[in-house]
Design a protein around this motif. Structure first.
Motif, PDB file in Angstrom:
ATOM      1  N   THR A  75      11.552  49.152  44.912  1.00  0.00           N
ATOM      2  CA  THR A  75      12.277  47.913  45.053  1.00  0.00           C
ATOM      3  C   THR A  75      13.537  48.204  45.623  1.00  0.00           C
ATOM      4  O   THR A  75      14.279  49.076  45.256  1.00  0.00           O
ATOM      5  N   GLY A  98       8.894  41.324  38.460  1.00  0.00           N
ATOM      6  CA  GLY A  98       8.289  42.259  39.486  1.00  0.00           C
ATOM      7  C   GLY A  98       7.577  41.438  40.471  1.00  0.00           C
ATOM      8  O   GLY A  98       6.589  42.358  40.910  1.00  0.00           O
ATOM      9  N   ASP A 126       9.076  49.197  39.789  1.00  0.00           N
ATOM     10  CA  ASP A 126       8.557  49.899  40.940  1.00  0.00           C
ATOM     11  C   ASP A 126       9.829  50.468  41.777  1.00  0.00           C
ATOM     12  O   ASP A 126      10.815  49.878  41.869  1.00  0.00           O
ATOM     13  N   SER A 151       6.615  39.699  44.208  1.00  0.00           N
ATOM     14  CA  SER A 151       6.533  39.991  45.634  1.00  0.00           C
ATOM     15  C   SER A 151       7.027  38.658  46.127  1.00  0.00           C
ATOM     16  O   SER A 151       6.965  37.749  45.909  1.00  0.00           O
ATOM     17  N   ASP A 159       4.986  40.246  52.508  1.00  0.00           N
ATOM     18  CA  ASP A 159       5.249  40.667  51.033  1.00  0.00           C
ATOM     19  C   ASP A 159       5.599  41.822  50.397  1.00  0.00           C
ATOM     20  O   ASP A 159       4.886  42.762  50.687  1.00  0.00           O
ATOM     21  N   ARG A 160       6.665  42.198  50.002  1.00  0.00           N
ATOM     22  CA  ARG A 160       6.909  43.346  49.308  1.00  0.00           C
ATOM     23  C   ARG A 160       7.485  43.212  47.978  1.00  0.00           C
ATOM     24  O   ARG A 160       8.066  41.880  47.696  1.00  0.00           O
ATOM     25  N   VAL A 161       7.431  44.168  47.141  1.00  0.00           N
ATOM     26  CA  VAL A 161       7.963  43.811  45.612  1.00  0.00           C
ATOM     27  C   VAL A 161       9.556  43.704  45.665  1.00  0.00           C
ATOM     28  O   VAL A 161       9.990  44.276  46.746  1.00  0.00           O
TER      29      VAL A 161
END
Lengths: 351, 712
Positions: free
Chosen positions: B349, B96, B346, B98, B88-90
């Protein structure tokens, strides 16, 4: 770097509600100049009284309602209401009439309904109607004769005296409005006889109405300016004027028995009503078709009340009556949404 | 010059364009980033599924996530390197949030995998072209990210006009503008490919007239296509936001409206973004999958705003540093345009397939929103709305959560272009209100569906319970009736019993005997009295006593008669009760038959003897034999009937088995129902219920087998 998290759109036009109100006030200036030029400083004094009352009333009630006073006062809406009310009132009405009207407009007609944007009725016209019904004598005997008919015009001190203290000298310069005068005279005279009256005849420069046509022209000018600025759309003024003209042409074509068309259009508060009162967005219909119906309704009511009613002018009552109908009209005049075959009519039915 | 008549869409606004900042420099290529982060959901439709593992090395253009189903898209490695994470990442999302991303640490060599375009693609089959587009993971690059192969798989006979959306009406964005200026030939070739697929009668490229260079470049490129078989035409349209909205562009170019809830293909139109055409060209002619896109990086905080050909997965911060952005000046970081884009929280992104613009705006440029004021119903929003809605009515309905009226006022047709909020003098964030209300409506509809289902389930359960109760009641009644009948029968037999029973007559007999004794003694006494009276010579008394004597004698006679009757009855009774009491068993019946047969045999023997002796008894014996024969027959019949009854008995068992099967069936149904419910509500009892259901099913099977066996 601290980033804002916001929903789109991220850019907005820098044009605020206060700007709208300011533009409308600005657009009233030509009409006010004409009023002052022809009828003396009375209206300016009334504007001052009404504005002061309105701002004090607004601030007081905002405090009671625990709202930010500065934030709401800066939207100029109370000031606009006060000015519209003041120029509708007779210029030499006693000060307490104006205070009552202005205070009532702000406190009852505006804030008791929930404040800006929530009032179903035009506050200025509510104030006006209240004092017209409550104090008929000062309301009908405080119109001045056009200054051209007076030898020395009306000085500021005279005006202040009449408004604030003694009303003894008022007979020297008051006179009925041409609309009122014609309506009363037409029962016993022919058009030619009435027009021979100095109020209509006047001087060489102003042929028929002596000042009133210039006042109407001033408001028309301001109205066109607002139209150009897209503050409101053409629908209400045009349908109002067209319906009034049609009524007058159909029912009142004979100037020996009825008030003539020119007097209907130029002789009273028609232009002020068409461009500044009826177009008050809060209380008017909001759809294009609705605006046409709303304006036409006002035009017809103006003619009906002026012709068969007992009041000299009828803009206030006509507007208030149509204010009643505006929400209903809106429901039945929705535009056809993109991609839909038919427009929706009325509210969704409850199951 | 336009050869077609343009139509105007209602509403629309003219926000400051702010496009020239990013068009002064040509499209540039970024230096390879260290790492790329690729969300597996970059398109509308089902998420794609990673087909690589951490540690795998991949080449540029190699597939790393496979489309799941038709409405989905493949994802390819934008450069060569090693998979270093799948986690999981943004991601690029307004919230916003993930989501699963594949991280590739690049080796810097940028080595291509083997790629193959389609030779002579203009002669290729439509299906072959669509397959190639699908394999290349191409999605609409205008913003929505709808898989292109799905859009292209439209019935070709339906499409009359192909519209290429090159309006790019949002302020700031110049990605399409620069693409057309620099790659006009490739764009036209891409359009040709789409034309080979959907075979329209003509094709219109809609470009806003604020892009004269792009229009010129396209027209120049068109001159090279002498065989302009599909009649491609560049149309300059007046600059007005949102002319690049699909529905609005269609209205401008054709005068037609896409029906509410319908698709452009319903009115014979297919719309494609100009960037998508470029991607299609690269995929078909060279075999390059969609691994990069052109993105504008602009805003006041950027010192060198320009367009880049960006590899998908590149973090936004790399773009910001490439444009020498003063990070401390950035107040709002927007992905997309200022009208419909969303803010990023972020800078890590990544750029995705639909990222057309990054705006790093300063506070002066896009100031913080002013405080919301009261709506004065000025109607400026109504004038601006391109969908001809009543934004302020929708606002009131949204504010009061009047979902019913908001729906009736067609809030679903709002395209969220932001024109209403842009013009609102009271700074009301109208679009946000509408999004919220749309969400609420969606939720309410989902809830309604759920509650409807629950209601249905509940009603079905209620009906089933009622049915079961009725069945139970019927059974109970049947049982009660049977019991009552039994009781009645018993009573009836009891009513007969006193007459036939041996005990009761015995008591009666005693009583009668006493009476008789009393009568006899009375007679005796009366006779004595008569004798005494006769002795005394009292004739009157004698006559009286004789009368009494006669009465007593009569009583005595009656008593004697009653006793005789009672004795007779008592004699008959044991015979009947005894016959009834003997339980009938096949053995006994058989015995009877045997007995009768042996008697018959004896009778026959005697008859024979008598006949041999020529006895007079022959006739009598003949009758006896006949009698015995009848008795044998009778006994045999009784036995046969009894056996028949006996054999009918198992049918009772059959009924019981049937009942069992039914009961098992009901249990299976119930278990099924519960399982369905659990599945719907995604409870964790699903597996337990599944086993329960299986058990019940096996039980049902057993019962059914037993029934089948029994009915054989």
């Amino acid at each position: 770097m601290k980033l804002l998290t916001l929903s789109s759109p991220h850019t907005t036009r820098s044009f605020s509600t206060a700007d709208v109100m300011r533009l409308v006030i600005l657009a009233l200036i030509p009409g006010i100049i004409a009023l002052t030029y022809f009828f003396g400083p009375g209206h300016l004094i009334q504007i001052f009284i009404a504005a002061t009352t309105a701002i004090v009333a607004e601030a007081g009630i905002l405090k009671l309602r625990k709202r930010p006073i500065g934030f709401y006062l800066k939207d100029y809406s109370a000031l606009l209401t006060a000015i519209l009310l003041a120029i509708s009132l007779p210029p030499y009405a006693p000060y307490w009439v104006t205070i009552v009207a202005s205070g009532f407009a702000i406190i009852v007609a505006k804030h008791l309904y929930g404040g800006l944007g929530q009032n179903p009725f035009n506050p200025a016209m509510i104030g006006f109607a209240l004092v017209l019904v409550s104090f008929p004598v000062p309301m009908t005997t405080s119109w001045s004769a056009p200054s051209e008919l007076l030898e020395n015009g009306i000085s500021l001190s005279e005006a202040l005296t009449v408004i604030f203290s003694s009303r003894e000298s008022i007979d020297a310069f008051t006179m009925a409005t041409p609309l009122d005068e014609y309506k009363h005279l037409v029962a016993i005279s022919t058009a030619d006889e009435i027009l021979a009256n100095p109020l209509f005849k006047g001087t060489e420069q102003s042929q028929i109405l002596l000042g009133w046509e210039w006042v109407s022209a001033g408001f028309l000018l301001g109205g066109l300016f607002l139209l150009w600025k897209k503050i409101f759309t053409w629908h209400i003024p045009v349908s109002l004027l067209v319906s009034l003209i049609l009524c007058s042409s159909i029912f009142g074509w004979d100037s020996d028995t009825n008030v003539p068309l020119t007097l209907h259009i130029l002789g009273g508060a028609t232009m002020l009503g068409a461009f500044f009162i009826a177009t008050d967005p809060v209380t008017a219909s909001t759809t294009h078709l609705g605006k046409l119906i709303y304006g036409a309704g006002i035009g017809i009511l103006i003619y009906v009340i002026r012709t068969w009613g007992s009041y000299p002018d009828a803009v206030a009552f006509a507007v208030l009556l149509m204010n009643f109908a505006a929400p209903f009209i809106d429901q039945y005049t929705q535009p056809r949404t993109y991609g839909h075959k038919k427009a929706v009519r009325g509210l969704a039915k409850k199951d | 010059m336009n050869l077609i008549t343009l139509h105007e869409f209602k509403g629309g606004i003219h926000p400051p364009e702010n496009k020239e900042q990013s068009t002064s420099l040509p499209i540039s290529t970024m230096k390879l980033p260290e790492k790329l982060v690729l969300p597996i959901a970059q398109h509308i439709g089902a998420q794609s599924k990673p087909v690589v593992n951490v540690g795998d090395s991949v080449l540029k253009g190699e597939i790393i996530a496979q489309a799941q189903g038709f409405v989905s898209a493949n994802l390819h490695a934008p450069s060569s390197g090693t998979i270093t994470a799948i986690e999981d990442r943004v991601i690029a999302h307004p919230s916003g949030m993930s989501d699963i991303c594949i991280e590739i640490t690049l080796d810097g060599k940028d080595t291509w995998t083997e790629i193959q375009g389609i030779d002579n693609y203009l002669e290729a089959d439509a299906s072959e072209l669509i397959a190639k587009i699908q394999a290349s993971g191409i999605t609409g690059l205008g913003g929505a990210g709808f898989p292109t192969h799905v859009k292209a798989s439209v019935d070709e006979s339906k499409i009359d006009t192909l519209i290429i959306n090159a309006a790019e009406c949002e302020p700031y964005i110049t990605a399409d503008d620069m693409l057309m200026r620099e790659h006009a030939n490739a764009v036209i070739k891409g359009i040709e490919i789409i034309e080979r697929i959907v075979k329209p009668k003509h094709c219109l490229i809609g470009v806003e007239d604020n892009k004269p260079q792009a229009i010129a470049a396209l027209n120049e490129a068109l001159k090279n296509f002498t065989d302009n078989t599909f009649n491609i035409q560049v149309v300059a349209i007046p600059t007005k936001y949102p002319s690049g909205g699909e529905k609005q562009l269609i209205e401008i170019l054709s005068g037609k409206e896409v029906p509410a809830g319908g698709l452009p293909s319903d009115i014979g139109i297919l719309c494609q973004n100009v960037g998508t055409c470029f991607a299609i060209y690269k995929a078909i002619s060279k075999g390059e999958p969609l691994i990069s896109r052109i993105t504008t990086v602009t805003g006041e905080a950027c010192r060198q705003p320009q367009n880049f050909e960006v590899l998908l997965g590149t973090p936004v911060k790399d773009l910001l540093s490439a444009t020498h952005t003063q990070l401390e000046q950035v107040n709002r970081l927007i992905m997309g345009g200022p009208m419909m884009g969303f803010t990023l929280e972020d800078t890590n992104t990544p750029v995705v397939k639909s990222t057309n613009c990054i705006i790093a705006s300063s506070k002066q440029e896009l100031p913080d929103p002013a405080m919301e004021q009261a709506c004065i119903r000025c109607g400026m929003c109504t004038e601006a709305c391109p969908a001809q809605l009543l934004p302020q009515q929708l606002y009131w309905f949204s504010k009061s959560s009047n979902l019913e009226q908001a729906t009736a006022h067609n809030i679903a047709d709002c395209i969220e272009c932001g024109a209403c909020a842009y013009v609102c003098p009271s700074n009301i964030p109208l679009v946000q209100y509408y999004r919220h209300t749309k969400g609420e409506i969606k939720q309410a509809n989902a809830d309604k569906l759920k509650s409807d289902r629950a209601k249905e389930r509940f009603e079905a359960r209620l009906a089933r319970q009622e049915r079961e109760a009725a069945e139970k009641e019927a059974k109970r009644k049947a049982r009660a009736e049977a019991a009552a009948k039994k009781q009645a029968e018993k009573k009836a037999t009891e009513a007969i019993a006193p007459a036939t029973s041996a005990d009761a007559p015995a008591a009666d007999l005693e009583l009668l005997q006493k009476k008789l004794d009393a009568a006899q003694s009375a007679v005796k006494k009366a006779k004595e009295k008569i004798a005494a009276a006769e002795e005394a010579g009292d004739s009157d008394k004698v006559a009286l006593l004789k009368g009494a004597l006669a009465k007593s004698q009569e009583k005595m006679k009656e008593a004697a008669k009653a006793i005789a009757e009672a004795k007779k009855a008592a004699k008959a009774a044991p015979a009947t009760t005894g016959a009834a009491a003997v339980e009938m068993t096949p053995e006994r019946m058989q015995n009877k038959v045997d007995l009768a047969e042996s008697r018959l045999a004896t009778a026959k023997k005697r008859l024979e003897e008598a006949q041999a002796n020529n006895s007079e008894q022959v006739d009598a014996l003949n009758t006896a034999v006949e009698k015995q024969q009848a008795r044998v027959a009778e006994a045999k019949q009784a036995l046969a009937e009894f056996l028949k009854q006996e054999s009918a008995a198992p049918s009772v068992d059959l009924d019981a088995l049937k009942q069992k099967v039914l009961a098992a069936q009901t249990r299976v149904d119930k278990a099924q129902e519960r399982l369905d419910m659990a599945k719907q509500q995604e409870l964790d009892t699903v597996s337990a219920l599944q086993t329960g259901l299986e058990k019940q099913q096996s039980k049902l099977k057993e019962a059914q087998d037993a029934l089948a066996e029994a009915s054989k």
